[in-house]
Structures are given as C-alpha cells and as structure tokens.
Motif scaffolding. Structure first.
Motif, short mmCIF file in Angstrom:
data_model
loop_
_atom_site.label_atom_id
_atom_site.label_comp_id
_atom_site.label_asym_id
_atom_site.label_seq_id
_atom_site.Cartn_x
_atom_site.Cartn_y
_atom_site.Cartn_z
N PHE A 1 -9.64 -2.39 0.44
CA PHE A 1 -8.48 -2.31 -0.74
C PHE A 1 -8.52 -1.18 -1.54
O PHE A 1 -9.85 -0.87 -1.83
CB PHE A 1 -8.32 -3.83 -1.08
CG PHE A 1 -7.97 -4.40 -0.12
CD1 PHE A 1 -6.75 -4.88 0.05
CD2 PHE A 1 -8.95 -5.45 0.46
CE1 PHE A 1 -6.33 -5.79 1.19
CE2 PHE A 1 -8.63 -6.30 1.57
CZ PHE A 1 -7.44 -6.73 1.94
N GLN A 2 -7.68 -1.10 -2.45
CA GLN A 2 -7.60 -0.09 -3.38
C GLN A 2 -8.50 -0.68 -4.70
O GLN A 2 -9.36 -0.16 -5.32
CB GLN A 2 -6.41 0.31 -3.83
CG GLN A 2 -6.10 1.27 -5.32
CD GLN A 2 -5.03 1.22 -5.75
OE1 GLN A 2 -4.75 0.20 -6.38
NE2 GLN A 2 -4.16 2.10 -5.38
N PHE A 3 -8.34 -1.94 -5.15
CA PHE A 3 -8.65 -2.73 -6.02
C PHE A 3 -10.34 -3.02 -5.98
O PHE A 3 -10.82 -2.98 -4.71
CB PHE A 3 -7.70 -3.92 -6.54
CG PHE A 3 -7.67 -4.81 -5.45
CD1 PHE A 3 -8.56 -5.76 -5.21
CD2 PHE A 3 -6.50 -4.66 -4.62
CE1 PHE A 3 -8.54 -6.56 -4.15
CE2 PHE A 3 -6.51 -5.43 -3.46
CZ PHE A 3 -7.20 -6.66 -3.41
N ASP B 1 -4.91 1.15 2.40
CA ASP B 1 -3.80 1.32 1.56
C ASP B 1 -4.34 2.00 0.25
O ASP B 1 -4.79 1.35 -0.63
CB ASP B 1 -3.00 0.12 1.11
CG ASP B 1 -1.64 0.33 0.54
OD1 ASP B 1 -1.60 1.46 0.53
OD2 ASP B 1 -0.91 -0.47 0.67
#
Ligand code: ADP
Ligand code: MG
Lengths: 222, 409
Positions: A89-91, A167
C-alpha cells in the motif's frame, strides 16, 4: 495468470452513477511486471481494487490462476487473498503496535497453517530479503518511511503470493527512496517469478515494466 | 485455517489494541466499574436484605394476638409476645370457645416488675412465661443455646441482655440457668425480656407475694396474659377475628399480618426497582460502548481494511473488536466488584442499623452467593461490552475493503 473479462465498476453517488471502469478485458501472463498508468480519476485504483479482491465489481469477472475470485464466498475470498495475493500500500500500512517481525508474520498467522516457530523463521527470511533483518525487533515508528515500505513488501511476500499488487506504492516517498523500492519490487518479481501489477503515474518508472497498460476514462487504451 | 491459532492472533491483537490508547481504555474500565459496583453492591445488599427478611418473617409466626379487651397494645411489638398488662384472660378462654381456623395457639403470661432482683433499681423487667411445647414465636428466634431441650429451670434472654450462656440469674430469689439468647428482634419488650417456662413463672408466685404483698393476676394458674394465634391455611385474618370476637366475650383481637404484608410489598417494589435500574444501567453502558467503539472503528478503518486485504475474514475483524471490548469491560466489571465490596463495607453499619430498627437481624449473603453475584457482574459487564462493540464492528467488517482503505468517513 491474471485475466479480466468485461470488468466493470460503477459507483452510485449523490450526483448519479459514476462509471469508473468500463468493461475492461485484460490478460497478464505469469511472472510479468505490468504497470497501469493513466490520469488521475481514470479508474486505475478501481481496477486494481477489483483485481485484488478488495472492491466488488458491478460487472465482469476476475480470474487469477483460473479462479473466479468474485465467485468465492466471503471466507473463501479472504483465504484466497491471504494465500495468493500480496498488497503493497501507499500509506504506512504497518500495524503500529506490532514489531516489524510480527507485522511480516501477520499473513501466515492469519492463515494459521504453520507452527509459530516456522512463521517467525520465515518472517525473518523475508525481512532479510528486503535488507531489514537487523530491524526485526523495531516498531514501525522507529523506522524511516522507506524502511516501513520495505517491511510492508516483506509482509506482502510472506505467504509466497503468485500476484503482487501495488497502488502507487511509492508516491509518498522521496525520489531516491522511490527508485530503490521500485528496484526492489522488480528484483523480487524477477527472482521469485511473482506477477507484479503496479499502478503508477511516474512514467519513467513505468518504462521499466515489461508491460504498460494505459487507462483512460475507465477503458484500456492501446 | 486452524481455529486455535487464529483465535490466539485475534486475542493478541485485541490485547495490543487495548494498550494503544491507555487513557481511553482506563476511562472505559472506570465507567464500567462504576456501573458494576452499583449493580454488585445493590444486588448483594438486596439479596442480603431479602434473605434476612425471609428468615425474620418466617420466625414471626403469629398472625393474631388475643388479649383482654382492657389491655393497651402496641402493634409493632405485638408479633412475638403479648403486651405486658395486668388484665388477663381465662387460660381456657379460647379452648372453651372451640373456634375453627386456628392452626397454632400459644398462651403467654407476662409479669412486668422492678422487684425481681434482675436489672438496676427501678428497671422494669418483663418475665415472659411460655410453654415450649406450644410455642411458635420465641424458640425460632434463638440465636444461641445450650445443647438439649429447655428445662424448667432455664431462662432465655433477649438480645439486649449480655449474660453468657450457662450463667446463673436469680429471679425473686430463685436461681435460673441462662439456656439461650434471642436474635435481635428490634422490639424493646423482647430485647430486654426474660423468657421462662410457664410453670416456672407460676412457681414464682409465693416469692413475688413475699416481696410485693400480692400474687399478680397472671400468675394465677387460671389466668393468662394473652394468646398468640397462627391462622390455619385458607383462613383470613378477618374471618378468624370475627369468629373469635363473636364467640369469646371480653377480648381484643390484634392483627399483625398487615404489617408483614406491608414489608413484603415494599420489598417487592424495591427489588423491581433494582432490576429496572440494573437493566437501564446495562443498556446505557452498552450504548456508551457502542459510541466509543464506533469512534474506535472509524479511527482504525484503514487498519481493518488492511487486515481484510491480507486475509482476515469479516468475522475475525468483529472478533478482534469484540474481544477488545470484552477484556476492557470484564476488567471494569471485576474492578466494580471490588469497589462494590468497599461500598458495602461503607454502608454496612447504616444498613444493619436500619434493618434492626425494623426488627430484622441482618445477615450477610453467604460467600458462595456473593461470589456468584460477582461472577455474574463480571460476565454481565463482558457481555455488555461485547454487545456494544459487536454492532459497529459488524458494520465495519461488512464494508468494502477498498472503501475501508481509501474512502474517508
Ligand atoms: N468510492 C467511490 N465512490 C464514488 N466514486 C468513486 C469512488 N472511488 C472512485 N470514484 C470515482 O471513480 C473514478 C475513478 O476513480 P479511481 O479509480 O480512484 O481513479 P484513479 O485511481 O485512476 O485516480 C473517479 O471519477 C472517482 O471520483
Ligand atoms: Mg488511484
């Protein structure tokens, strides 16, 4: 390996329906590194969410290794994600109260098929694969964001998934770290034969992929 | 998926979540503790009161009292012994009339005197003669006694008289042995009374005459002070009262039952109120937990999306939240039990005093009963927590994983 057939996502909003993904057909071979690119709002995240079993399509099918993942029961889909799909994930996606090692071990502990010791041994191996075995005991807040992302990659690989999805997994990192993480993902895909599908808007990085999928307005453009 | 290992993981994550916002966890524990303390303290106190009342009321066996119509009577004191009075009735007054509807009948003779030698100068002492064979109001109140049946030379002392069992007391020059002591009854007549065999009391007649110059009327074998009557099943107090008054001349019939009924009805109302309070307390606590966990779930929505993405089933997401709530609220429940015990200690004196004023000796609920209520409080708190956390967690677990990860609000 990965096949989408007529994959469609329509959101119902206060302002009426929004067609985010429109009847996408897509095939990605096993072991391939594919980059999905397109403008913001073109439907990349919606597409990847359906491929990863996170967001239910309003139409069409997703086949991973021949399994129609959206035909599975809720529990079946959870088990499938756990065993076959890894997410980056990006976060900052680590559980803040778990050590790096325990974060990496999480997918195997959820599966519950391995002994505790085997799980920890493998988690340590995965940390070594991303160069962080010396930080196994560290808590997320003790790690830099680049290191946190590496731990997240180690976790995504924990159960040896066939498909690794991301993503925009590096868009919040500085350029240098972003390049390092992308290189790491590419190397992993190459050495393990894992199919890698990443959404990115960094065209320079996308250029390193074997396959580039352009999305515009919810459809794949050639 | 192995149930045991995934269960361990769920519990481990739940425990770790508790430690994340310690002040919030402590507030939740404190809120539950207050509710649990009130519930535990209230229920234990009520159960104790009810148990005490039941014992107390079952000991008060008399429904009616029959005395000479000239006698002055005090209703609340009239439950165990008849009133001391110089007016008497013929000893066979009721037997002769043969009134139906009497289950038990016990005659009493009461001599109120300051000449017996017991007590300080001028202190009036009630010497109550009763027949252990027919008695149903005095012997049930014995709190301690010597082994074996009561002998003619024995006396029983009211709770207010502090003489050990087996001691000798002298009444009108005659020695008696302290055979037993009564529990507290809350009625002055009985608290300070000396109870002896009917025959022994009559036997004191000559000694009384030697000191006072006359044999009081109730010491004549033909007379009694009054009778205590227990109704036969199915007979109402009114019916028997009417039957007695129309068949026996010169009597006064005092009904004690209305007093007991009043106490019983008061208790039932109190218990109902307590149950309502506990239900309301539990419901409001559950709502509070629900509000809190809605906030917690919103705060952790991304984390839950993440767990779902890596393979946690919706049920496991719910289980983590429910276990977290259960741990916190069970801890609160246990703390509440401790607080409740302290509260009971604090109010013990007031409670005991209050009850003894009503003539009820206070008995604490036994250990097993108290432990059962404590266990129920802890389990109930855990259940309330689980119920409160379940709904927000269930709603969250059903949501689209992608929405949990990306959508705000
Ligand atoms: N949960 C949602 N509800 C309503 N509309 C959404 C939702 N998610 C995305 N959309 C809309 O769908 C379209 C595609 O969004 P998205 O898949 O996020 O595109 P991208 O990732 O390429 O930026 C956009 O118009 C976006 O506003
Ligand atoms: Mg996007």
């Amino acid at each position: 390996m990965l096949a989408c057939r007529g994959l469609t996502k329509q959101y119902e909003t206060d302002r009426g329906p929004v067609a985010a993904v429109r009847s996408v057909d897509l095939d990605i071979e096993s072991g391939c590194y594919a980059a999905i690119v397109g403008r913001s709002g073109s439907g990349k995240s919606s597409l990847l969410g359906m491929i990863g079993g996170l967001s239910r399509p309003t139409g069409g099918r997703v086949l991973i290794g021949g399994t129609d993942i959206w035909a599975l029961s809720e529990a079946g889909a959870a088990a499938f994600r756990n065993a076959r799909i890894g997410f980056v994930f990006q976060f900052a996606s680590l559980l803040p109260n778990l050590r790096a090692l325990d974060n990496v071990a999480l997918p195997a502990r959820l599966a519950g098929t391995m002994s505790r010791r085997a799980i920890l041994e493998r988690a340590l191996e995965r940390l070594a694969d991303v160069g962080l075995d010396s930080h196994a005991e560290a808590f997320p807040f003790e790690l830099s964001s680049g290191e946190q992302r590496r731990v997240a990659i180690a976790r995504a690989l924990m159960n040896d998934p066939a498909l690794l999805l991301g993503d925009e997994p590096t868009s919040d990192l500085d350029e240098q770290t972003e390049r390092e993480i992308m290189a790491l993902l590419r190397d992993i895909s190459r050495s393990r034969g894992t199919t890698l599908v990443l959404v990115t808007h960094n065209l320079a990085l996308a250029a390193q992929a074997q396959r580039i999928v352009h999305i515009a307005d919810g459809v794949v453009v050639p | 998926m192995s149930a045991a290992s995934s269960c361990r993981l769920v519990l481990a994550l739940a425990v770790q979540n508790l430690g994340r916002r310690q002040s919030r966890t402590l507030l939740l524990v404190a809120a539950i503790a207050v509710a649990s303390a009130v519930t535990f303290g209230g229920v234990v106190a009520m159960r104790s009161v009810v148990a005490s009342m039941q014992i107390g009321l079952s000991r008060v066996g008399a429904d009616l009292m029959v005395v000479n119509q000239a006698a002055l009577t005090n209703l609340t004191d009239a439950l165990l012994t008849v009133e001391p009075t110089d007016s008497t009735l013929p000893a066979d007054a009721l037997a002769r009339a043969d009134v139906a509807g009497i289950a038990r009948l016990a005659a009493q003779r009461i001599l109120r005197t300051d000449q017996s030698g017991l007590g300080g100068a001028g202190e009036l002492v009630d010497l109550i003669g009763f027949d252990p064979a027919t008695d149903f109001t005095i012997l049930p109140w014995l709190s301690e006694r010597l082994t074996g049946p009561m002998q003619p030379g024995d006396v029983i002392l009211g709770a207010a008289r502090n003489l050990p069992l087996g001691t000798q007391v002298v009444l009108f020059g005659q020695p008696f042995r302290v055979y037993g002591k009564l529990a507290r009854t809350g009625s002055g007549t009985q608290e300070r009374g000396v109870f002896l065999h009917m025959a022994s009391l009559i036997g004191l007649g000559d000694d009384v005459q030697a000191r006072t110059g006359a044999v009081p009327p109730m010491l004549e074998p033909a007379n009694v002070t009054g009778f205590l009557v227990q109704l036969a099943p199915g007979v109402s107090e009114l019916q028997l009262r009417f039957a007695l008054l129309s068949n026996v001349a010169g009597i006064k019939v005092i009904v004690g039952g209305s007093l007991l009924t009043g106490i019983r009805q008061g208790l039932v109302a109190l218990l109902g109120g307590l149950v309502l309070l506990v239900v309301a307390l539990s419901a409001s606590t559950a709502v509070m937990v629900m509000v809190l966990f809605s906030a917690i779930m919103a705060e952790r929505r991304r984390e839950m999306g993440l767990l779902k993405a890596i393979g946690a089933r919706p049920g496991q997401i719910v289980a983590i939240a429910v276990a977290e709530a259960a741990f916190a609220t069970a801890a609160g429940g246990a703390l509440g039990v401790v607080l409740g015990l302290l509260l009971l200690r604090l109010f013990e004196r007031a409670l005991v005093h209050h009850l003894s004023e009503m003539g009820i000796p206070f008995l604490w609920l036994d250990g097993a009963g108290t432990a059962a209520i404590a266990a129920l409080c802890v389990a109930g708190a855990a259940l309330v927590g689980m119920a409160g956390a379940w709904f927000p967690a269930w709603r969250m677990g059903r949501r689209d994983t992608h929405d949990l990860l990306w959508k705000e609000g």
